[in-house]
Each structure stands twice: as structure tokens, then as C-alpha cells.
Design a protein around this motif. Structure first.
Motif, short mmCIF file in Angstrom:
data_model
loop_
_atom_site.label_atom_id
_atom_site.label_comp_id
_atom_site.label_asym_id
_atom_site.label_seq_id
_atom_site.Cartn_x
_atom_site.Cartn_y
_atom_site.Cartn_z
N ALA A 43 0.84 -1.07 0.28
CA ALA A 43 0.41 -0.19 -0.48
C ALA A 43 0.89 1.72 -0.01
O ALA A 43 0.29 2.41 -0.68
CB ALA A 43 -1.10 0.15 1.38
N GLY A 44 2.01 1.05 0.93
CA GLY A 44 2.82 2.44 0.57
C GLY A 44 3.27 2.52 -1.19
O GLY A 44 4.18 4.07 -1.39
N ALA B 239 2.55 1.42 -3.16
CA ALA B 239 1.39 1.82 -4.07
C ALA B 239 1.02 3.89 -4.31
O ALA B 239 0.44 3.76 -4.48
CB ALA B 239 0.05 1.01 -3.88
N ALA B 240 0.65 3.78 -3.10
CA ALA B 240 0.54 5.41 -2.10
C ALA B 240 2.15 6.46 -3.09
O ALA B 240 1.08 7.63 -3.50
CB ALA B 240 0.30 5.96 -0.79
N GLU B 241 3.28 5.93 -2.85
CA GLU B 241 3.99 7.26 -3.60
C GLU B 241 3.66 6.37 -5.33
O GLU B 241 4.27 7.23 -5.92
CB GLU B 241 5.41 6.49 -3.17
CG GLU B 241 5.53 5.87 -2.16
CD GLU B 241 6.66 5.94 -1.17
OE1 GLU B 241 7.59 5.73 -2.17
OE2 GLU B 241 6.94 5.68 -0.15
N GLY C 181 0.96 6.41 -7.44
CA GLY C 181 -0.63 6.91 -7.73
C GLY C 181 -1.24 6.13 -7.89
O GLY C 181 -2.55 6.29 -9.06
N THR C 182 -0.98 4.91 -7.43
CA THR C 182 -2.11 4.09 -6.97
C THR C 182 -2.42 3.09 -5.76
O THR C 182 -2.04 4.03 -4.98
CB THR C 182 -2.34 2.79 -8.50
OG1 THR C 182 -3.31 1.95 -8.82
CG2 THR C 182 -0.73 2.31 -7.65
N THR C 183 -3.37 2.26 -5.84
CA THR C 183 -4.23 1.38 -4.69
C THR C 183 -4.18 0.14 -4.95
O THR C 183 -4.36 -0.21 -5.78
CB THR C 183 -5.43 2.14 -4.18
OG1 THR C 183 -6.32 1.91 -5.08
CG2 THR C 183 -5.40 3.70 -4.24
#
Length: 242
Positions: A31-32, A34-36, A38-40
């Protein structure tokens, strides 16, 4: 009829998944990333992809193999397949948390039993896990120590030999684990008494753990490690903590 919980001298433990929340560790790291980028990511989808990739025939030892696993699952999650992210996933194992009840329950159980860790993780990762859990173990066996991984019976035989050197046998052991595939089924086939900690009792499926060919009904069954510790205290006539 299952043996009394008070009849054992040792509790042997699967570590990753039973005491350490590896699913939360993996999905949290993903998740981390992904957040960096630009997605989830959906946690259960990630675990399903992980499960399939982790048990490829070319899989390596855990958690080092997470570098390879990341490269396999990243495209399916919409994540960049850069090796540095795979290394980040591997290294995240050093900071994975125990389940909220693990440390306190282990401390309670250690007052009555000798606790032995049995983990498919490498020794470097286990050292982090043990510190997270309060270093409660009388002995520990890792994939590095045994040269094999559960559910190989040879892993268990090395533990039996250790207990034998202390003057006891496998009938003195209660094997405690969440994985039907890695632990509960094989412990039954070896004639051990086992205790299933059903960590995913509120979630469907097997998550990051491979599904067994068949379900093994355990000798003892709890949905938390605290539940086991409470049952031991109750059997001993002690007041169960509120």
C-alpha cells in the motif's frame, strides 16, 4: 478426546502468520509503494497473487524470496516492477508487527511451558520477529537451521530430537499454528497433538497461506492466541485476565 492442555511440557509455534502478522506486513508495504506511485491496491487481491507466486517451483527461502515475488505480482497490481521495491518488501519483514495479543499471551504461556519457535523464515528475519514478541522462546528452529521447510516432516523430526535430548518426547508437545497446510495437517500425520489458531476467522479464504489439499480438524481450536492462554489458565483454575 483431546489431551488436557495442562499435560504438555512444550508448546511449539509456527511464527509467521500465527504470532507475526505477515499479511498485514505485506499489504501495508505494498500500500505504501502504491501510494507513492499514484495508485491503490486491494489487500485480498494482493495476498491471492502473493500466495500463487510464493509457491512457484523456483521459490527461495522466506523472506528473501519476496524480492522475486514482488517482481511477479507487481504487474497484476499496477505497481512498478523495479527491483528496489522488491527489496523494500523483503526488508519490511524486519518491522512486521506481532498480532495484538501475541506478546502478552506468549509471556503468560511461558510461565507454564517451554516455548519453541518453528519457522520457515530465515534466521535473520526470525531474530527481528523474536524481539517483537519479547524473546519468549526456549529454543528456535528456522529454515537456515533445519535445511528444510514445513510441511516437510524432517523439520519436525529435528525438533523431536531436541526435545529428546532434554528427556522428553513428542507426546509432551502441543503444536500451535494457523496454517492448515504447513502445520496442522503434518503435525496430525506425525502423531502430535495440535492447536489451530484461526487468525482469519472473520475473513473468507486462506489469504497469503497456501490452501491445504484437505482440512484437518484440530485437537484444540481458538481464534486468537489469547484464547489459548485463557483456556490454559482456566484449566489450571486460575482467574482469566479481563
Amino acid at each position: 478426546m483431546s489431551k488436557s492442555l495442562l499435560s504438555f511440557k512444550y508448546l511449539t509455534f509456527d511464527v509467521v502468520g500465527t504470532l507475526i502478522d505477515f499479511e498485514g506486513g505485506i499489504t501495508g508495504c505494498l500500500a505504501g509503494i502504491a501510494a507513492e506511485t499514484g495508485t491503490t491496491v486491494d489487500g485480498e487481491t494482493a495476498l491471492a497473487l502473493y500466495r500463487k507466486a510464493r509457491y512457484d517451483t523456483d521459490a527461495g527461502l522466506f523472506p528473501d524470496d519476496l524480492v522475486r515475488v514482488y517482481g511477479v505480482i507487481a504487474p497484476g497490481l499496477g505497481l512498478p516492477a523495479d527491483r528496489r521495491y522488491g527489496e523494500r518488501l523483503r526488508d519490511s519483514a524486519a518491522s512486521w508487527s506481532g498480532f495484538p495479543d501475541s506478546k502478552a499471551a506468549l509471556a503468560r504461556l511461558a510461565q507454564r511451558y517451554r516455548l519453541i519457535a518453528m519457522t520457515n523464515a530465515r534466521r535473520w528475519a526470525f531474530e527481528h520477529f523474536s524481539r517483537e514478541l519479547g524473546d519468549p522462546f526456549h529454543a528456535a528452529f528456522t529454515a537456515d537451521d533445519t535445511g528444510t521447510e514445513k510441511p516437510d516432516p524432517a523439520f519436525f523430526q529435528q525438533v523431536f530430537a531436541f526435545v529428546g535430548r532434554e528427556g522428553h518426547g513428542k507426546d509432551d508437545i502441543l503444536h500451535v499454528a494457523q496454517s492448515q497446510y504447513h502445520d496442522i495437517g503434518v503435525s496430525r500425520s506425525l502423531g502430535m497433538t495440535n492447536c489451530w489458531i484461526q487468525r482469519r476467522h472473520a475473513v473468507a479464504g486462506y489469504g497469503g497461506t497456501i490452501e491445504p489439499a484437505e482440512f484437518t480438524v484440530p485437537d484444540h481450536h481458538f481464534t486468537s492466541l489469547a484464547g489459548l492462554a485463557d483456556a490454559v489458565d482456566a484449566a489450571a483454575g486460575q482467574v482469566v485476565p479481563a
